[in-house]
Design a protein around this motif. Structure first.
Motif, PDB file in Angstrom:
ATOM      1  N   ARG A 124      39.074  -0.278   5.089  1.00  0.00           N
ATOM      2  CA  ARG A 124      40.588  -0.525   5.287  1.00  0.00           C
ATOM      3  C   ARG A 124      41.069  -0.297   6.750  1.00  0.00           C
ATOM      4  NH1 ARG A 124      42.510   2.469   0.034  1.00  0.00           N
ATOM      5  NH2 ARG A 124      41.278   4.258   1.019  1.00  0.00           N
ATOM      6  N   CYS A 183      45.208  -0.671  -3.885  1.00  0.00           N
ATOM      7  CA  CYS A 183      44.688   0.271  -3.238  1.00  0.00           C
ATOM      8  C   CYS A 183      43.689  -0.186  -2.167  1.00  0.00           C
ATOM      9  CB  CYS A 183      44.033   1.597  -3.737  1.00  0.00           C
ATOM     10  SG  CYS A 183      45.202   2.383  -4.664  1.00  0.00           S
ATOM     11  N   LEU A 224      50.489   7.547  -0.177  1.00  0.00           N
ATOM     12  CA  LEU A 224      51.865   8.108  -0.671  1.00  0.00           C
ATOM     13  C   LEU A 224      51.910   9.063  -1.705  1.00  0.00           C
ATOM     14  CD1 LEU A 224      55.018   7.301  -1.265  1.00  0.00           C
ATOM     15  CD2 LEU A 224      54.294   5.434  -2.562  1.00  0.00           C
ATOM     16  N   PHE A 225      50.645   8.925  -2.507  1.00  0.00           N
ATOM     17  CA  PHE A 225      50.537  10.200  -3.827  1.00  0.00           C
ATOM     18  C   PHE A 225      49.626  11.412  -3.190  1.00  0.00           C
ATOM     19  CE2 PHE A 225      52.861   7.452  -6.571  1.00  0.00           C
ATOM     20  CZ  PHE A 225      52.527   6.269  -6.231  1.00  0.00           C
ATOM     21  N   ASP A 259      41.414   7.363  -0.043  1.00  0.00           N
ATOM     22  CA  ASP A 259      42.611   7.463  -0.865  1.00  0.00           C
ATOM     23  C   ASP A 259      42.395   6.143  -1.957  1.00  0.00           C
ATOM     24  OD1 ASP A 259      44.433   9.759  -0.278  1.00  0.00           O
ATOM     25  OD2 ASP A 259      43.921   8.760   1.717  1.00  0.00           O
ATOM     26  N   SER A 269      46.316   4.966  -7.019  1.00  0.00           N
ATOM     27  CA  SER A 269      46.781   4.002  -8.177  1.00  0.00           C
ATOM     28  C   SER A 269      45.685   3.569  -9.006  1.00  0.00           C
ATOM     29  CB  SER A 269      47.518   3.039  -7.437  1.00  0.00           C
ATOM     30  OG  SER A 269      48.707   3.443  -6.968  1.00  0.00           O
TER      31      SER A 269
HETATM   32  S1  SF4 Z   1      48.250   4.772  -3.916  1.00  0.00           S
HETATM   33 FE1  SF4 Z   1      47.722   5.298  -1.672  1.00  0.00          FE
HETATM   34  S2  SF4 Z   1      45.809   4.420  -1.351  1.00  0.00           S
HETATM   35 FE2  SF4 Z   1      46.761   3.430  -3.161  1.00  0.00          FE
HETATM   36  S3  SF4 Z   1      47.973   1.819  -2.212  1.00  0.00           S
HETATM   37 FE3  SF4 Z   1      49.510   3.785  -2.660  1.00  0.00          FE
HETATM   38  S4  SF4 Z   1      49.294   4.710  -0.677  1.00  0.00           S
HETATM   39 FE4  SF4 Z   1      47.673   3.109  -0.665  1.00  0.00          FE
END
Ligand code: SF4
Length: 368
Positions: free
Chosen positions: A39, A293, A311-312, A345, A348
């Motif tokens: 990515r 993701c 984000l998490f 990461d 989700s």
């Molecule tokens: S959970 Fe993290 S890796 Fe997945 S889309 Fe959201 S910011 Fe991106």
């Protein structure tokens, strides 16, 4: 240096800065920087303040973010010059779009000055996410400074429901005025993000759709997420996007349309009007039921200079110390490239009731 607070006391979670193993060789900025899943780094979200003038129940619940909440002192915030310097470094590694967020970004004084500095860099798509409370006053100046578009968070059309969700008794009419001011200033298309929490504002799905259909604005329905760990998230409170489509589709037929670009967060649907006229489109942001993701190209810079790759996230990487400690641009560039190239990461995709309880960074701090 920020620290992790035990789950029991959810007052401050700004993540722990962790050390990054150094890469074998320095990174030469080439404008393409893949992570471990291929990515590319393309989008940078910059939180310019952790303060907000709302107390939205799914983001900044009042019982946690009370009057004595210890917001970051101004000296700990990155200056506009520091943000612009980092923006140049991120651009060299592939960033094409910068979204300004908060807290509520329009609370940061003279924000248009930062927008102008970022616009002067050139080649960046500049956007901003706001709760709209100050947009009527600011829209024109932001546009003139170089901002391209805005996204406004609006969770209900019914004034009572909206005031209950923002929990500061702020009237919906002033946000609608802000949206009109943004459109009049040319910050189009205006996107409107509605976070849906079952039993709180799901009754507003159809009224919102009716209101923004044929408006030229793009209404996006956002699944309620377990961001941070102070909003008491439960899966039962999530209204899946598939259900939203069914609710709207009963009154207004819809059809899916393709993404504008790879990695676009919102799934796009178009109103199929009987006469074939274009009544516009809506978006679905389905982080909980349809993880996206695999195409996530977003890095997040917190207002105190911590870099997060999700984000998490539960931990960040401290760029401010490098900025204020005399590091050269290529050293900082190498550091962020090392972080991104080791990124894996996919929160989700692995979300569960157990992960929901992790001491994740707060939305109000990282800005979504
Ligand atoms: S959970 Fe993290 S890796 Fe997945 S889309 Fe959201 S910011 Fe991106």
């Amino acid at each position: 240096m920020a620290r992790i607070i035990p789950l029991a006391d959810a007052r401050v979670v700004r993540g722990t800065a962790v050390a990054v193993p150094h890469a074998a060789a320095p990174f030469t900025p080439t404008g393409t920087l893949p992570d471990t899943r291929g990515r590319m780094l393309r989008d940078l979200r910059v939180s310019v303040t952790d303060r907000c003038n709302f107390r939205c129940v799914y983001c900044m619940p009042k019982d946690v973010y009370g009057h004595d909440y210890p917001f970051l002192p101004h000296a700990e915030l990155l200056t506009f010059e520091e943000i612009a310097r980092l923006a140049r470094i991120f651009k060299a590694h592939g960033v094409e779009k910068i979204r300004l967020t908060g807290g509520e970004p329009l609370l940061r004084k003279n924000l248009e000055r930062l927008v102008a500095m970022l616009s002067d860099i050139g080649g960046l798509d500049l956007t901003l996410t706001t709760n709209g409370a100050l947009l009527t006053k600011k829209a024109r100046d932001l546009k003139d400074a170089g901002l391209n578009r805005v996204t406004v968070s609006l969770d209900a059309l019914d004034d009572g429901v909206f005031r209950a969700m923002n929990d500061v008794d702020f009237p919906v009419s002033r946000v609608l005025d802000g949206i009109d001011a943004a459109a009049a200033a040319g910050l189009n298309p205006v996107k409107i993000n509605m976070v849906i929490k079952r039993g709180v504002n799901d009754s507003e799905i159809l009224p919102m759709a009716r209101h923004f259909r044929n408006s030229g604005h793009i209404l996006r329905f956002v699944e309620y997420m377990d961001v941070g760990h102070t909003n008491g998230w439960r899966m039962d409170d999530v209204v899946p996007s598939a259900e939203v489509i069914r609710i709207i589709g009963r009154e207004f037929p819809l059809e899916p349309i393709g993404a504008n670009y790879p990695g676009e967060v919102a799934e796009r649907w178009r109103y199929v009007d009987a006469e074939g006229a274009d009544a516009g489109e809506i978006g679905l942001i389905s982080s909980v039921t349809q993880a996206f993701c695999k195409d996530c190209t977003r890095a997040r810079l917190a207002t105190d200079g911590q870099l997060y790759t999700c984000l998490f996230a539960t931990h960040g990487y401290d760029l401010r110390t490098l900025l204020r400690g005399g590091s050269a641009d290529d050293q900082i560039g190498n550091y962020l490239a090392t972080i991104w190239s080791q990124r894996a990461d996919r929160y989700s995709e692995i979300r569960s009731e157990r992960t929901a309880a992790l001491p994740k960074i707060e939305m109000s701090y990282i800005g979504g």
